[in-house]
Design an enzyme around this catalytic site. Sequence first.
Site, PDB file in Angstrom:
ATOM      1  N   SER A 197      15.324  -6.487  15.561  1.00 54.92           N
ATOM      2  CA  SER A 197      15.953  -7.059  16.754  1.00 54.92           C
ATOM      3  C   SER A 197      17.412  -7.418  16.537  1.00 54.92           C
ATOM      4  O   SER A 197      18.164  -7.584  17.504  1.00 54.92           O
ATOM      5  CB  SER A 197      15.182  -8.297  17.218  1.00 54.92           C
ATOM      6  N   ASP A 201      16.371 -20.575  18.172  1.00 54.65           N
ATOM      7  CA  ASP A 201      16.652 -19.259  17.595  1.00 54.65           C
ATOM      8  C   ASP A 201      17.969 -19.352  16.833  1.00 54.65           C
ATOM      9  O   ASP A 201      19.051 -19.413  17.425  1.00 54.65           O
ATOM     10  CB  ASP A 201      16.756 -18.207  18.707  1.00 54.65           C
ATOM     11  N   HIS A 255      19.179 -14.701  15.731  1.00 56.46           N
ATOM     12  CA  HIS A 255      19.909 -13.774  16.596  1.00 56.46           C
ATOM     13  C   HIS A 255      21.239 -14.394  17.025  1.00 56.46           C
ATOM     14  O   HIS A 255      21.560 -15.518  16.660  1.00 56.46           O
ATOM     15  CB  HIS A 255      19.049 -13.413  17.808  1.00 56.46           C
TER      16      HIS A 255
END
Length: 596
Positions: A318, A561, A564
Amino acid sequence: MASDAVKYMPIHGATTTTAAAAEIRSFFSAVKPKKTSTFAYAFVITFVSFTLFFAFSPSPNSSSPWFSNIFSSSSFSTAAAPSSSKTTSVSSIFSYIIPNVTSTNPTNRSSDAASNTTVPVSVNSTSPSLSSSSVVKNSTSQAPPPENRTPVAKNATSESPIVNRTKPVAKTNTSQPLLPTKSSNQTRTADEALSPAKSPPVSVADRTVNSTSSTPSKPGKQTGSVSLLEQEIKKWSESLKDCEFFDGEWIMDDSYPLYKPGSCNIIDEQFNCISNGRPDKDFQKLKWKPKKCSLPRLNGGIMLEMLRGRRLVFVGDSLNRNMWESLVCMLKGSVKDESKVYEASGRHHFRGEAEYSFVFQDYNCTVEFFVSPFLVQENEIVDKKGTKKETLRLDLVGKSSEQYKGADIIVFNTGHWWTHEKTSKGEDYYQEGSNVYHELAVLEAFRKALTTWGRWVEKNVNPNKSLVFFRGYSASHFSGGQWNSGGACDSETEPIKNETYLTPYPDKMKVLEKVLKGMRTPVTYLNITRLTDYRKDGHPSVYRKQSLSDKEKKTPLLYQDCSHWCLPGVPDSWNEIFYAELLVKLNQLGQTRRNP
């Protein structure tokens, strides 16, 4: 008898022919009883005579309906000297009966096709362009193409992205090298592998058919985006060629970000921090500045010219999706008509599927992403108790590799999934062949997996036709725990400024570097680990989604998160480095051709 004699008396006193007349009468008297059979013989003789007459008479017609495709004219026309009148007449006869075999091509001889076509037919070609120096093989074309037309590529496995909005550009690009070549101006040369086209943008199919119908621009007289790319290469070639892109610092630049927050509708909610309510915006105005040079600002239009007619593929986890979305946004914002930029399968959300492909219709190129977090195959077996168990096949590359192995530019990554509990422990998880290791250290498993990947690259990627990049590990910044145990970064609004707070270079990236050094196929390492380590402020943290579940609302800070990156944000700088690397390679390839 007297009356019969009178019939055959000579005129004007000539000598009589009574005896001869009598013999003729006798002959017809004998023939008369067989009149029917005589008529049949006469008919056959007449038919044969006329047939021979028409067959051997000179005619402007180049072929005969009875004898075509039987012999080769060359076997006769060169058999004797032209000065012989007998040979000339024989030659003219056979030129009528047997047509010149160049008008048809029933055989698979490459010499026949090569001698009668100005541009060779591309057979089994999956590249959007043709090589003017190639020789036709296994062509089943029955006639040479009309003058000034390029034959249509046969058995092409790709379609134009304009047709039915299916996945465009060849899946296997085997006919056109990426390196520049000095080939005929009638077709797209390999210089254009990463350089602008010299004609208006058309589809793969249209360009294949019409590649000789227009006159390409002469060197030095190109205009528009063509000269812009040349100017960009010339402008940056000297300052970038000896620059270490990954040794530098983050500086504030008010002209950033490269695209406005909220302007790109393809950004996943997970990365769309401003739309999710993040209040601070300075993190978007930071750009990476190497110590020994300045990076060129990514120009989407010029990069699309590099990619014209090409496939750029991102493969990995990702974090590579993060980089892919960033680049698509920058390129999409540079086109005149954004309606001609679309996902090939019509998708609008980019999580949950194994592959995605954005089509840039006017440039006939795609920017694609394939999910492969380990680069090797995730597997499932049944143990002795009949229980299904997940394993990781360290000896098999990811299943999607067949779909992207013909791409022109491939950017790989892996790393984050190797830090998860299952991979870190390595118990009854790693598999080679039928053997499942009861226990295997994660670094050794990582080395085995990358070795498998490297062997695949060496076997399936032609370095003369494709460029391979590997993007390094992107640093995480969980504080007080990990991604699944309360790790946080929500209070971070500035990057790390003191290098002593940076984390040590990951051991996995040392393993990667060793594997890359042992490969025969060149791979450009995008070592972004250190530059991302500074950016503890760039993660979505709590701004990873707009709507929280009831459980998340109770403890919103528990679900963050810190792996990312927000977009616009840090991955934009990865793409600027990527852009600079492409400019450097274009310049190197150009110098190679100028100084062979």
